[in-house]
Design a protein around this motif. Sequence first.
Motif, PDB file in Angstrom:
ATOM      1  N   PHE A   1      -9.441   4.119   4.947  1.00  9.72           N
ATOM      2  CA  PHE A   1      -8.752   3.038   4.254  1.00  9.72           C
ATOM      3  C   PHE A   1      -7.270   3.037   4.597  1.00  9.72           C
ATOM      4  N   GLU A   2      -6.693   4.220   4.706  1.00  4.50           N
ATOM      5  CA  GLU A   2      -5.283   4.300   5.075  1.00  4.50           C
ATOM      6  C   GLU A   2      -5.050   3.735   6.466  1.00  4.50           C
ATOM      7  N   ALA A   3      -5.933   4.034   7.401  1.00  8.15           N
ATOM      8  CA  ALA A   3      -5.792   3.512   8.762  1.00  8.15           C
ATOM      9  C   ALA A   3      -5.871   1.996   8.773  1.00  8.15           C
ATOM     10  N   LEU A   4      -6.761   1.430   7.948  1.00  2.49           N
ATOM     11  CA  LEU A   4      -6.882  -0.026   7.852  1.00  2.49           C
ATOM     12  C   LEU A   4      -5.602  -0.636   7.316  1.00  2.49           C
ATOM     13  N   LEU A   5      -5.084  -0.073   6.242  1.00  2.00           N
ATOM     14  CA  LEU A   5      -3.865  -0.602   5.647  1.00  2.00           C
ATOM     15  C   LEU A   5      -2.681  -0.482   6.599  1.00  2.00           C
ATOM     16  N   ALA A   6      -2.594   0.634   7.307  1.00  2.00           N
ATOM     17  CA  ALA A   6      -1.508   0.821   8.266  1.00  2.00           C
ATOM     18  C   ALA A   6      -1.578  -0.219   9.385  1.00  2.00           C
ATOM     19  N   SER A   7      -2.792  -0.547   9.807  1.00  2.00           N
ATOM     20  CA  SER A   7      -2.968  -1.541  10.876  1.00  2.00           C
ATOM     21  C   SER A   7      -2.577  -2.937  10.416  1.00  2.00           C
ATOM     22  N   GLN A   8      -2.563  -3.172   9.107  1.00  2.00           N
ATOM     23  CA  GLN A   8      -2.193  -4.483   8.560  1.00  2.00           C
ATOM     24  C   GLN A   8      -0.719  -4.561   8.176  1.00  2.00           C
ATOM     25  N   THR A   9       0.017  -3.488   8.448  1.00  2.00           N
ATOM     26  CA  THR A   9       1.427  -3.405   8.058  1.00  2.00           C
ATOM     27  C   THR A   9       2.298  -3.390   9.307  1.00  2.00           C
ATOM     28  N   ALA A  10       3.313  -4.238   9.324  1.00  5.93           N
ATOM     29  CA  ALA A  10       4.130  -4.396  10.528  1.00  5.93           C
ATOM     30  C   ALA A  10       4.761  -3.093  10.987  1.00  5.93           C
TER      31      ALA A  10
ATOM     32  N   ALA B   1       0.848  -1.202   0.000  1.00  2.75           N
ATOM     33  CA  ALA B   1       0.000   0.000   0.000  1.00  2.75           C
ATOM     34  C   ALA B   1       0.878   1.245   0.000  1.00  2.75           C
ATOM     35  N   ILE B   2       0.744   2.050  -1.051  1.00  2.00           N
ATOM     36  CA  ILE B   2       1.557   3.248  -1.223  1.00  2.00           C
ATOM     37  C   ILE B   2       0.639   4.451  -1.382  1.00  2.00           C
ATOM     38  N   ARG B   3       1.045   5.571  -0.838  1.00  2.00           N
ATOM     39  CA  ARG B   3       0.251   6.790  -0.947  1.00  2.00           C
ATOM     40  C   ARG B   3       0.411   7.398  -2.345  1.00  2.00           C
ATOM     41  N   THR B   4      -0.376   6.900  -3.302  1.00  2.00           N
ATOM     42  CA  THR B   4      -0.376   7.438  -4.663  1.00  2.00           C
ATOM     43  C   THR B   4      -1.820   7.586  -5.120  1.00  2.00           C
ATOM     44  N   GLU B   5      -1.996   8.027  -6.375  1.00  2.00           N
ATOM     45  CA  GLU B   5      -3.325   8.190  -6.950  1.00  2.00           C
ATOM     46  C   GLU B   5      -3.840   6.910  -7.581  1.00  2.00           C
ATOM     47  N   LEU B   6      -3.030   5.844  -7.620  1.00  2.00           N
ATOM     48  CA  LEU B   6      -3.440   4.592  -8.247  1.00  2.00           C
ATOM     49  C   LEU B   6      -4.708   4.056  -7.603  1.00  2.00           C
ATOM     50  N   GLY B   7      -5.694   3.750  -8.431  1.00  2.00           N
ATOM     51  CA  GLY B   7      -6.943   3.210  -7.921  1.00  2.00           C
ATOM     52  C   GLY B   7      -7.792   4.217  -7.179  1.00  2.00           C
ATOM     53  N   GLY B   8      -7.496   5.504  -7.353  1.00  2.00           N
ATOM     54  CA  GLY B   8      -8.308   6.532  -6.715  1.00  2.00           C
ATOM     55  C   GLY B   8      -7.731   7.102  -5.447  1.00  2.00           C
ATOM     56  N   GLY B   9      -6.562   6.594  -5.021  1.00  2.00           N
ATOM     57  CA  GLY B   9      -5.933   7.144  -3.827  1.00  2.00           C
ATOM     58  C   GLY B   9      -6.488   6.537  -2.546  1.00  2.00           C
ATOM     59  N   LEU B  10      -6.083   7.084  -1.410  1.00  2.00           N
ATOM     60  CA  LEU B  10      -6.452   6.558  -0.100  1.00  2.00           C
ATOM     61  C   LEU B  10      -7.242   7.599   0.682  1.00  2.00           C
ATOM     62  N   ASN B  11      -8.391   7.200   1.237  1.00  2.00           N
ATOM     63  CA  ASN B  11      -9.047   8.073   2.206  1.00  2.00           C
ATOM     64  C   ASN B  11      -8.532   7.718   3.598  1.00  2.00           C
ATOM     65  N   ASP B  12      -8.876   8.517   4.580  1.00  2.00           N
ATOM     66  CA  ASP B  12      -8.311   8.341   5.924  1.00  2.00           C
ATOM     67  C   ASP B  12      -8.654   6.980   6.512  1.00  2.00           C
TER      68      ASP B  12
END
Length: 247
Positions: free
Chosen positions: A200-209, A187-198
């Motif tokens: 979704f970003e929190a979910l992805l961060a919680s799944q990353t070590a 998961a990278i903070r880019t515009e790919l796929g429409g970007g990240l809202n807050d």
Amino acid sequence: MGVIVITGGSRGIGACAAEYMARRGMGVILTYNANPAAAHAVVQHIEQAGGKAVALKLDVADVGSFAAFRDSVVGALSETWGVSTLAGLVNNAGYGLFNPMESVSEAQFDGLFGVHLKGPFFLTQTLLPLMGNGASIVNLSSATTRVATAGVAPYAAFKGALEVLTRYMAKEFGERRIRANAVSPGAIRTELGGGLNDEFEALLASQTALGRVGEPEDVARVIAMLLSEEGAWINAQTIEVAGGYII
């Protein structure tokens, strides 16, 4: 350190990688499709920092345009750097599509296939005669090839195929000491796929070590390493750059 072609260099990981490579002394030919202003802004930023870069238009899905693109690359190499060979190719251009398999259309499937697999195959084939012995190829894959994420099946399938193709590139181009590797971002903070809202970003961060999503710079550093002497003994590998995503 030579001149590199990077596709999709007008934004996101591509733009960041172009700027990062230029800072490391590489000449950069970056491509764009729909946003020339963004591409030329990247070139200007590189030049203001003392580097050299050229932006060329390229639709990675249009294989028929590749011969003309190669001619443009030859011209840029001669006119801007006074050389005739490339030191590297980064197959980065791409886009995301979130759509469950049951509703993916044939046109959507073909579009993803053209950009993420067919395009890199034939662009590499077209530019191969320009690549110097000892050059490096980097193909951008995705952590979705390892972690199944509902809604991205065609995208992930083609990225998985690109990883296989990477190994075959390494095998077939080895006689010329041309290395081929894939970089697989999470998961990278880019515009790919429409970007990240807050949320979704929190979910992805919680799944990353490491507790956050990645930044384009995190991936750019690895791409630059693989194109440099630091990566000279790395070949036929897929390197995941994901901070420990879903481990």
